[in-house]
Write an enzyme that holds these catalytic residues in place. Structure first.
Site, PDB file in Angstrom:
ATOM      1  N   ARG A 101       0.996  -1.861  -0.135  1.00  0.00           N
ATOM      2  CA  ARG A 101       0.409   0.480  -0.153  1.00  0.00           C
ATOM      3  C   ARG A 101       1.280   1.547  -0.075  1.00  0.00           C
ATOM      4  O   ARG A 101       2.567   1.156   0.726  1.00  0.00           O
ATOM      5  CB  ARG A 101      -0.838   0.301   1.409  1.00  0.00           C
ATOM      6  CG  ARG A 101      -1.801  -0.832   1.394  1.00  0.00           C
ATOM      7  CD  ARG A 101      -2.757  -1.279   2.656  1.00  0.00           C
ATOM      8  NE  ARG A 101      -2.245  -0.782   3.809  1.00  0.00           N
ATOM      9  CZ  ARG A 101      -2.224   0.528   4.499  1.00  0.00           C
ATOM     10  NH1 ARG A 101      -2.821   1.144   3.951  1.00  0.00           N
ATOM     11  NH2 ARG A 101      -1.031   0.478   5.695  1.00  0.00           N
ATOM     12  N   THR A 102       0.187   2.736  -0.838  1.00  0.00           N
ATOM     13  CA  THR A 102       1.303   3.588  -0.636  1.00  0.00           C
ATOM     14  C   THR A 102       0.759   3.998   1.033  1.00  0.00           C
ATOM     15  O   THR A 102      -0.374   4.115   1.118  1.00  0.00           O
ATOM     16  CB  THR A 102       0.262   4.826  -1.628  1.00  0.00           C
ATOM     17  OG1 THR A 102       0.507   3.834  -2.337  1.00  0.00           O
ATOM     18  CG2 THR A 102       0.998   6.201  -1.509  1.00  0.00           C
ATOM     19  N   LEU A 103       2.220   4.446   1.853  1.00  0.00           N
ATOM     20  CA  LEU A 103       1.432   4.869   2.573  1.00  0.00           C
ATOM     21  C   LEU A 103       2.452   6.662   2.636  1.00  0.00           C
ATOM     22  O   LEU A 103       1.592   7.453   3.769  1.00  0.00           O
ATOM     23  CB  LEU A 103       3.038   4.397   3.751  1.00  0.00           C
ATOM     24  CG  LEU A 103       2.169   2.560   4.086  1.00  0.00           C
ATOM     25  CD1 LEU A 103       3.404   2.298   5.130  1.00  0.00           C
ATOM     26  CD2 LEU A 103       0.681   2.944   5.180  1.00  0.00           C
ATOM     27  N   ASN A 162      -5.118   2.642  -0.302  1.00  0.00           N
ATOM     28  CA  ASN A 162      -4.680   2.313  -1.049  1.00  0.00           C
ATOM     29  C   ASN A 162      -4.273   3.394  -2.345  1.00  0.00           C
ATOM     30  O   ASN A 162      -4.322   3.468  -3.429  1.00  0.00           O
ATOM     31  CB  ASN A 162      -3.986   0.927  -1.681  1.00  0.00           C
ATOM     32  CG  ASN A 162      -3.180   0.898  -2.548  1.00  0.00           C
ATOM     33  OD1 ASN A 162      -1.730   2.124  -2.458  1.00  0.00           O
ATOM     34  ND2 ASN A 162      -2.766   0.562  -3.298  1.00  0.00           N
TER      35      ASN A 162
END
Lengths: 245, 277
Positions: free
Chosen positions: A22-24, A126
């Site tokens: 996932r994009t954090l 995400n």
């Protein structure tokens, strides 16, 4: 056989994918994009910087791209996510062209498609870490809209992302009017970009201005703005500084 | 068409290269009650004959609104038609949601045709037994398409399907060149005339037919019975004034149709058979 500790037990909401999928947070980012409607279409400006945190790492990043025949997309935020979006749009436009039936996706349709994509990604925790500006002209109708990474979208006569919202929009609210000429539009955009250059740490003095009209898209060669640093207060900056010890 | 050993399965070819099950499906369309469609540059009109089984029952619904800019008239197995209308409505609304823009009718028609084709190539399926006249607007103007159970589709200026549709087709063939620039009301009148042809002498009343219109600035809607009856009354009167009701060219401005030649000449000299009077 190796068994790795599963992170699933910590956060069941997120489903079977591990956190690395996932994009954090963003890594290489672009700063503001500013755009306005003018007499013949849309003018959009963005600098060519890709920052890696506080380092101005990349200085030739093109943050505005034409989409199909009728649209222009500008992005701030994570550059790799912008490239991913360009891939999606490329496929979208390809399938649209393959119909070969006299119908084509205009800026309104592309904007709404992007809104759906951004919002759906946000719902899955995400996100595509971008703020997008989508402008275009189709059949004489000018269109200018924006979508954020959480799916907030709207249209307006002038839009901006990031710091542009705080520094450029007030200028545009005062000075934008219907049917700006091309020269006036560019002057207005340059005024906004100059303020951003002075005040935004992630801005660099290398920008492009793009225009889209019924005829098509033109993106200028990179150039820089003239700046003025000869203020007397800069001559001896520490003069009035009060020490703390 | 007679029974033969190649007609049991849709996936069996005959030695002559025919798929009999698909052809039988097209027969089902021919047995359904008539539906007609015609278009001008800016409007499309759909009409159909609505016969109820008995006086006690209601009519079968044969015209469906698919979206504000698309409508469909069906002939054949109306249950299949209902299911396909639901599919079309779904496709339209999904496209509208994603793109905030109406689905171009040309693309919907291709999706429909591809769906029908699948049923001609699976042994566990059967072809849809319904013909669809799809009327719609898109960027390139007004369109009328006909979708076959075979998975083919064609675009038409005017067309008729179902039982006794040949009479309507003959009428439309004679008149179609005037449709492109016709006004909306003239187009509706022509549709009613074409429906009357399929009734073969029965009186045309608003209770036996349904008419729907879609056009630039006019979302797809079915005309109510009162309006339809008014239009019928308006041109039936004119028809009576023309003398014997042999040739129903009742529109104002048309020359008396004693000689069919000039009109046949106008119809590109194709050798259209003169209508039997």
């Amino acid at each position: 056989m190796q068994f790795t500790a599963s992170k699933q037990t910590e956060n069941c909401l997120l489903g079977p994918e591990s956190d690395s999928q996932r994009t954090l947070y963003p890594y290489v980012t672009g700063t503001s994009v500013v755009a306005l409607k003018y007499k013949d279409g849309i003018l959009m400006a963005a600098d060519m910087g890709g920052s890696y945190g506080s380092t101005l790492r990349y200085k030739s990043v093109e943050r505005m791209k034409p989409i199909g025949k009728h649209s222009l997309l500008g992005a701030s935020g994570e550059i790799s996510d912008f490239q991913e979006i360009l891939k999606y749009l490329d496929e979208l436009i390809l399938y649209d062209n393959m119909w070969d039936d006299g119908n084509s996706l205009g800026p309104k349709e592309v904007h709404n498609y992007l809104t759906r994509v951004m919002y759906n990604r946000r719902n899955k925790f995400n996100p595509l870490w971008n703020s997008l500006v989508l402008g275009g002209v189709k059949r004489g109708e000018k269109y200018l809209g924006t979508v954020s990474m959480i799916g907030v979208n709207f249209e307006d006569n002038h839009v901006a992302t990031g710091f542009g919202n705080h520094l450029a929009r007030p200028i545009l609210r005062q000075e934008w009017h219907e049917n700006l000429s091309f020269e006036d539009g560019v002057k207005l955009l340059e005024k906004c970009m100059r303020v951003l250059l002075y005040r935004d740490r992630s801005a660099i003095n290398k920008l492009q201005i793009a225009k889209i009209t019924e005829e098509g898209v033109t993106i200028s060669q990179p150039y820089s703005l003239k700046t003025y640093w000869e203020f007397s207060a800069f001559e001896n900056p520490t003069q009035g500084a009060v020490g703390s010890w | 068409m007679f029974r033969n050993q190649y007609d049991t399965d849709v996936t069996t070819w005959s030695p002559a290269g025919r798929l009999f099950q698909v052809e039988y499906a097209m027969e089902a369309v021919k047995q359904g009650s008539a539906a007609i469609g015609l278009r001008s540059k800016t409007h499309v009109v759909l009409g159909c004959v609505n016969k109820a089984n008995s006086e006690l029952s209601s009519h079968q619904k044969k015209i469906f609104k698919v979206d504000d800019h698309i409508g469909v008239a069906i002939a054949g197995l109306t249950a299949d038609g209902r299911v396909l209308s639901r599919y079309m409505r779904n496709e339209c609304i999904n496209y509208s949601f994603t793109y905030e823009s109406p689905l171009p009718v040309g693309r919907l028609v291709v999706q429909l045709a591809d769906k029908a084709q699948v049923c001609t190539q699976r042994s566990w399926k059967r072809p849809y037994g319904v013909g669809l006249l799809v009327a719609g607007l898109d960027e390139s103007g007004a369109h009328l398409y006909y979708n076959c159970p075979s998975g083919n589709y064609f675009e038409y200026q005017a067309f008729a399907i179902g039982s006794r549709s040949q009479a309507a087709k003959t009428y439309l063939e004679r008149r179609f060149e005037s449709f492109r620039d016709a006004s909306r009301d003239d187009l509706v009148k022509d549709a009613l005339m074409a429906i009357r042809e399929t009734l073969q002498g029965e009186t045309l009343k608003s209770s036996v037919c349904t008419v729907a219109v879609v056009g630039v600035g006019e979302p797809f809607h079915i005309l109510d019975q009162g309006t339809v009856q008014q239009m019928i009354d308006a041109f039936e009167i004119v028809a009576e004034q023309e003398g014997p009701a042999a040739e129903p060219d009742a529109d104002a401005g048309q020359e008396a149709s004693a000689e069919p030649e000039p009109e046949q000449g106008a119809a590109a000299g194709e050798g259209v058979a003169p209508m039997d009077i």
